[in-house]
Write an enzyme that holds these catalytic residues in place. Structure first.
Site, PDB file in Angstrom:
ATOM      1  N   CYS A 333      39.409  44.078  42.768  1.00 41.05           N
ATOM      2  CA  CYS A 333      40.680  44.706  42.419  1.00 41.05           C
ATOM      3  C   CYS A 333      41.119  45.803  43.126  1.00 41.05           C
ATOM      4  O   CYS A 333      42.279  45.881  43.826  1.00 41.05           O
ATOM      5  CB  CYS A 333      40.767  45.191  40.828  1.00 41.05           C
ATOM      6  SG  CYS A 333      39.152  45.612  40.250  1.00 41.05           S
ATOM      7  N   ARG A 362      26.334  43.331  42.584  1.00 36.40           N
ATOM      8  CA  ARG A 362      26.157  44.321  41.640  1.00 36.40           C
ATOM      9  C   ARG A 362      24.823  44.752  41.600  1.00 36.40           C
ATOM     10  O   ARG A 362      23.814  43.685  41.455  1.00 36.40           O
ATOM     11  CB  ARG A 362      26.751  44.026  40.166  1.00 36.40           C
ATOM     12  CG  ARG A 362      28.365  43.808  40.543  1.00 36.40           C
ATOM     13  CD  ARG A 362      28.892  43.339  39.006  1.00 36.40           C
ATOM     14  NE  ARG A 362      30.297  43.063  39.137  1.00 36.40           N
ATOM     15  CZ  ARG A 362      31.301  42.766  38.360  1.00 36.40           C
ATOM     16  NH1 ARG A 362      30.622  42.328  37.063  1.00 36.40           N
ATOM     17  NH2 ARG A 362      32.300  42.444  38.612  1.00 36.40           N
ATOM     18  N   GLN A 380      33.920  35.512  43.236  1.00 35.83           N
ATOM     19  CA  GLN A 380      34.584  35.392  41.957  1.00 35.83           C
ATOM     20  C   GLN A 380      35.876  34.443  42.499  1.00 35.83           C
ATOM     21  O   GLN A 380      36.478  34.778  43.563  1.00 35.83           O
ATOM     22  CB  GLN A 380      35.156  36.605  41.305  1.00 35.83           C
ATOM     23  CG  GLN A 380      33.964  37.356  40.594  1.00 35.83           C
ATOM     24  CD  GLN A 380      34.578  38.806  40.162  1.00 35.83           C
ATOM     25  OE1 GLN A 380      35.205  39.504  40.791  1.00 35.83           O
ATOM     26  NE2 GLN A 380      34.555  38.856  38.814  1.00 35.83           N
ATOM     27  N   ASP A 382      39.031  35.275  42.121  1.00 39.03           N
ATOM     28  CA  ASP A 382      39.514  36.694  41.393  1.00 39.03           C
ATOM     29  C   ASP A 382      41.015  36.557  41.791  1.00 39.03           C
ATOM     30  O   ASP A 382      41.207  36.027  42.768  1.00 39.03           O
ATOM     31  CB  ASP A 382      38.767  37.797  42.117  1.00 39.03           C
ATOM     32  CG  ASP A 382      38.792  38.852  41.190  1.00 39.03           C
ATOM     33  OD1 ASP A 382      39.391  38.780  40.074  1.00 39.03           O
ATOM     34  OD2 ASP A 382      38.447  39.884  41.446  1.00 39.03           O
ATOM     35  N   HIS A 384      44.989  38.978  41.121  1.00 42.19           N
ATOM     36  CA  HIS A 384      45.410  39.767  40.467  1.00 42.19           C
ATOM     37  C   HIS A 384      47.228  39.772  40.518  1.00 42.19           C
ATOM     38  O   HIS A 384      47.464  39.352  41.440  1.00 42.19           O
ATOM     39  CB  HIS A 384      45.126  41.344  41.147  1.00 42.19           C
ATOM     40  CG  HIS A 384      43.698  41.490  41.011  1.00 42.19           C
ATOM     41  ND1 HIS A 384      42.661  41.434  41.817  1.00 42.19           N
ATOM     42  CD2 HIS A 384      43.083  42.196  40.029  1.00 42.19           C
ATOM     43  CE1 HIS A 384      41.395  41.622  41.323  1.00 42.19           C
ATOM     44  NE2 HIS A 384      41.694  42.346  40.315  1.00 42.19           N
ATOM     45  N   LYS A 464      40.994  42.813  27.515  1.00 41.34           N
ATOM     46  CA  LYS A 464      40.956  41.713  27.871  1.00 41.34           C
ATOM     47  C   LYS A 464      40.756  40.730  27.075  1.00 41.34           C
ATOM     48  O   LYS A 464      40.315  40.613  26.083  1.00 41.34           O
ATOM     49  CB  LYS A 464      39.917  41.742  29.143  1.00 41.34           C
ATOM     50  CG  LYS A 464      38.398  41.573  28.444  1.00 41.34           C
ATOM     51  CD  LYS A 464      37.312  41.781  29.530  1.00 41.34           C
ATOM     52  CE  LYS A 464      35.905  41.837  29.008  1.00 41.34           C
ATOM     53  NZ  LYS A 464      34.922  41.886  29.909  1.00 41.34           N
ATOM     54  N   HIS A 510      44.199  41.528  35.862  1.00 43.30           N
ATOM     55  CA  HIS A 510      43.221  40.973  36.243  1.00 43.30           C
ATOM     56  C   HIS A 510      42.681  39.768  35.879  1.00 43.30           C
ATOM     57  O   HIS A 510      42.851  39.738  34.600  1.00 43.30           O
ATOM     58  CB  HIS A 510      41.921  42.051  36.319  1.00 43.30           C
ATOM     59  CG  HIS A 510      42.149  43.244  36.613  1.00 43.30           C
ATOM     60  ND1 HIS A 510      41.376  44.041  37.726  1.00 43.30           N
ATOM     61  CD2 HIS A 510      43.142  44.308  36.182  1.00 43.30           C
ATOM     62  CE1 HIS A 510      41.895  45.361  37.785  1.00 43.30           C
ATOM     63  NE2 HIS A 510      42.779  45.499  36.768  1.00 43.30           N
TER      64      HIS A 510
END
Length: 634
Positions: A333, A362, A380, A382, A384, A464, A510
């Site tokens: 992000c 991570r 991911q 991912d 946004h 979320k 997100h």
């Protein structure tokens, strides 16, 4: 007079304090027998709890959502009692409820054996037949320490000594066994029926590797034997579907000690990855996302501004160069905000949607790693969305429809929707969180969706929506998310110009549909038991010759199909055709194409499925059309 209001709105009046059990008895003998606990003004209590004021009361039975946790907690005590009966030198420590069961940590010099677990489980069943009442009592901290030291329970005494001196502690006794516990517990051991001890493992005292090693006995507990058997059957099926076994058998990927939590993808596994990635890339294009690519490492100052440093630094990897500290990104992000910040945006430009197959790392504890389902390095799908507050609901609704379509295409149709609400550690004030949470509720309400709420489980920057998918054997996996974030755009300087020519911070949504690609592929492997639909299979068909005389034709069939974009291999080995068919069936290849002299002469192939169905002979083009109809869903 004491007025007790029941869930249906009716009231019971008593002229003296009454226990939960007595209220249940006043309603009916059946309810009194079924009662496991009570909820007094929303607080779970034992059936022996005395009500001395007006209150709302719900009787907890095995039909109540709280029943399983109570049964599992009580079964942990049952385990500890049985263990000390058989092995009196054993000290007890803690025994919490976990997913699908419980465990209890014991201090004992001699390791427990599988035979010991069988004996303990038999003793547990014996205690159930003894129908021992479970009674609660209260002691001061110092009295409790003295009590457990008198029983040579040093670990339990240490736990109690860490509790403030002015607190009263509850103890639960069943027969000769007493344990420290908040409760509530079942009123009698005869309520505990469907349980089984599963395994023993090591565990450090208080989770500290500097402390002594204890023995952790795991068990599972259910409402009845039927539910227990169903769960054990599910475990057996899960063992057969274990993605690590299938991954090795089908040569999809491997992991090794030199890269803990990092995946080595083999050609077949990477083929599946690419199918999923290209499918999701089409979803990006069809739904207005611009694909971006951001750096793998960024200066820690950016992570401090975003809020990740304060809330996430223990899970991050770091590196240094020229006296600067950089963080390996755990999330995508902040990078996407930097892309948004290049240039001035008008409200007319919004919403702006970015997508990235972003590689993240991570620092997960080694004990938490599990195949490709829980890793340290992952990618991911991912995305946004930068939008105005008025655009939140429509964007969330559109995402919801996208997500359901994707899950259906991959074979998931049983989906639960949940909203994870504000955690204790978070950015922003309550008013902002109220606005974010209400926006998600309103969007789901507008989409006609029912949902469950999860207090305290949101991200530190916003609530979320979570998508929980049930797989082929009934397990639930949490995959996609849609998060509303009013915090990060302001912290990282994201702005647009509104209708009044004023600069404002956009809302940041997100979103991810499959989430971690590694985890999603592991779930897919287990959901399909390695028997992927043809459009997902790394090898869609294998062409096999019966004798060397058909080798050239068999390879020409492969080339013809491969040129049309299909994933086809040929097996031209000098082996019996039955052997080849068995081998590729075990590899779960969807279609097996056999060619002999007749097929070569007629320009055809004999088609079999991995399930053994004979589809007869087909022209190469007819078979290609069959594969084409099973190709990537649109």
């Amino acid at each position: 007079m004491i007025n007790i209001t029941l869930p249906d709105g009716s009231r019971r009046t008593f002229d003296h304090p009454v226990t939960v059990a007595e209220v249940a008895g006043s309603i009916g003998a059946g309810l009194a027998k079924a009662a496991l606990a009570g909820k007094v003004d929303g607080q779970l209590v034992d059936t022996g709890f005395r009500i001395d004021r007006d209150a709302e009361l719900a009787i907890v039975t095995d039909k109540s959502p709280e029943a399983l946790d109570i049964l599992r907690h009580s079964t942990a005590h049952l385990l500890a009692q049985a263990t000390q009966r058989l092995f009196p030198d054993t000290q007890v420590t803690i025994g919490p409820v976990i997913d699908n069961g419980f465990y209890y940590d014991f201090a004992r010099k001699t390791p427990f054996t599988p035979e010991d677990l069988e004996k303990i489980e038999a003793e547990m069943k014996k205690i159930v037949t003894e129908s021992l009442p479970v009674a609660r009592s209260v002691l001061s901290r110092d009295e409790a320490v003295k009590f457990f030291r008198g029983k040579n329970e040093e670990y339990k005494a240490q736990i109690i000594e860490s509790i403030p001196a002015n607190e009263e502690l509850s103890l639960y006794t069943q027969g000769e066994f007493t344990d420290l516990c908040r409760g509530p517990h079942v009123p009698n051991t005869d309520k505990l029926r469907g349980f089984k001890l599963m395994k023993v493992a090591g565990a450090y005292w208080r989770g500290n590797s500097d402390n002594e090693m204890l023995q952790r006995v795991y068990g599972t507990a259910w409402l009845n034997d039927k539910d227990l058997k169903a769960y054990l059957t599910q475990l057996e099926e899960a063992e057969k579907r274990d993605h690590r076994k299938i991954g090795k058998a089908q040569d999809l990927f491997h992991l090794q000690e030199e890269g803990p939590g990092l995946v080595f993808w083999h050609p077949k596994g990477w083929a599946i990855w690419q199918i999923v990635e290209q499918y999701m890339r089409r979803v990006y294009r069809q739904t207005g996302y611009g694909e971006v690519r951001c750096p793998q490492i960024l200066d820690v100052s950016l992570w401090q501004k975003s809020g990740h440093w304060d809330n996430y630094k223990d899970n991050m990897f770091f590196t240094e160069s020229e006296k600067h500290t950089y963080a390996v990104k755990p999330m995508n992000c902040p990078g996407h905000v930097q892309v948004f910040n290049q240039g001035l945006h008008s409200y007319r430009d919004l919403p702006i949607r970015y997508g990235e197959f972003g590689a993240c790392h991570r620092n997960e504890p080694s004990g938490a790693l599990h195949g490709i389902l829980r890793v340290r390095g992952f990618t991911q799908d991912d995305g946004h969305i930068f939008c105005t507050e008025n655009q939140i609901e429509s964007e969330v609704r559109d995402f919801h429809q996208q997500a359901l379509k994707v899950y259906s295409d991959f074979g998931f149709t049983d989906i639960q929707i949940k909203i994870a609400l504000r955690p204790d550690s978070r950015l922003g004030d309550d008013a902002t969180w109220d606005k974010a949470e209400d926006a998600l509720r309103s969007a789901l309400r507008g989409a006609g969706v029912e949902w469950q709420e999860l207090p305290g489980e949101g991200a530190f920057y916003g609530p979320k929506i979570e998508y929980h998918l049930k797989d082929a054997i009934g397990r639930t996996w949490q995959l996609g998310t849609m998060q509303v974030d009013f915090m990060m755009p302001g912290r990282l300087g994201a702005e647009y110009v509104d209708e009044t020519s004023q600069k404002r911070h956009p809302v940041m949504l997100h979103r991810a549909i499959v989430g971690s690609m590694e985890r999603f592929l592991g779930i897919l492997i287990e959901h399909h038991a390695g028997q992927f639909p043809a459009w997902l299979a790394p090898v869609q068909a294998v062409v096999m010759n019966i004798t060397d005389a058909q080798a050239e034709y068999a390879d020409q069939v492969r080339k013809t199909l491969a040129e049309q974009g299909f994933r086809v291999v040929s097996d031209l080995r000098n082996e019996k055709i039955g052997y080849k068919i068995r081998e590729h069936t075990l590899q779960r290849v969807p279609y097996l194409l056999v060619v002999g002299d007749r097929e070569r002469e007629e320009g055809r192939v004999a088609v079999r499925t991995r399930g053994g169905e004979d589809l007869g002979t087909q022209t190469i083009e007819d078979f290609a059309n069959r594969l084409r109809t099973e190709h990537v869903p649109g």
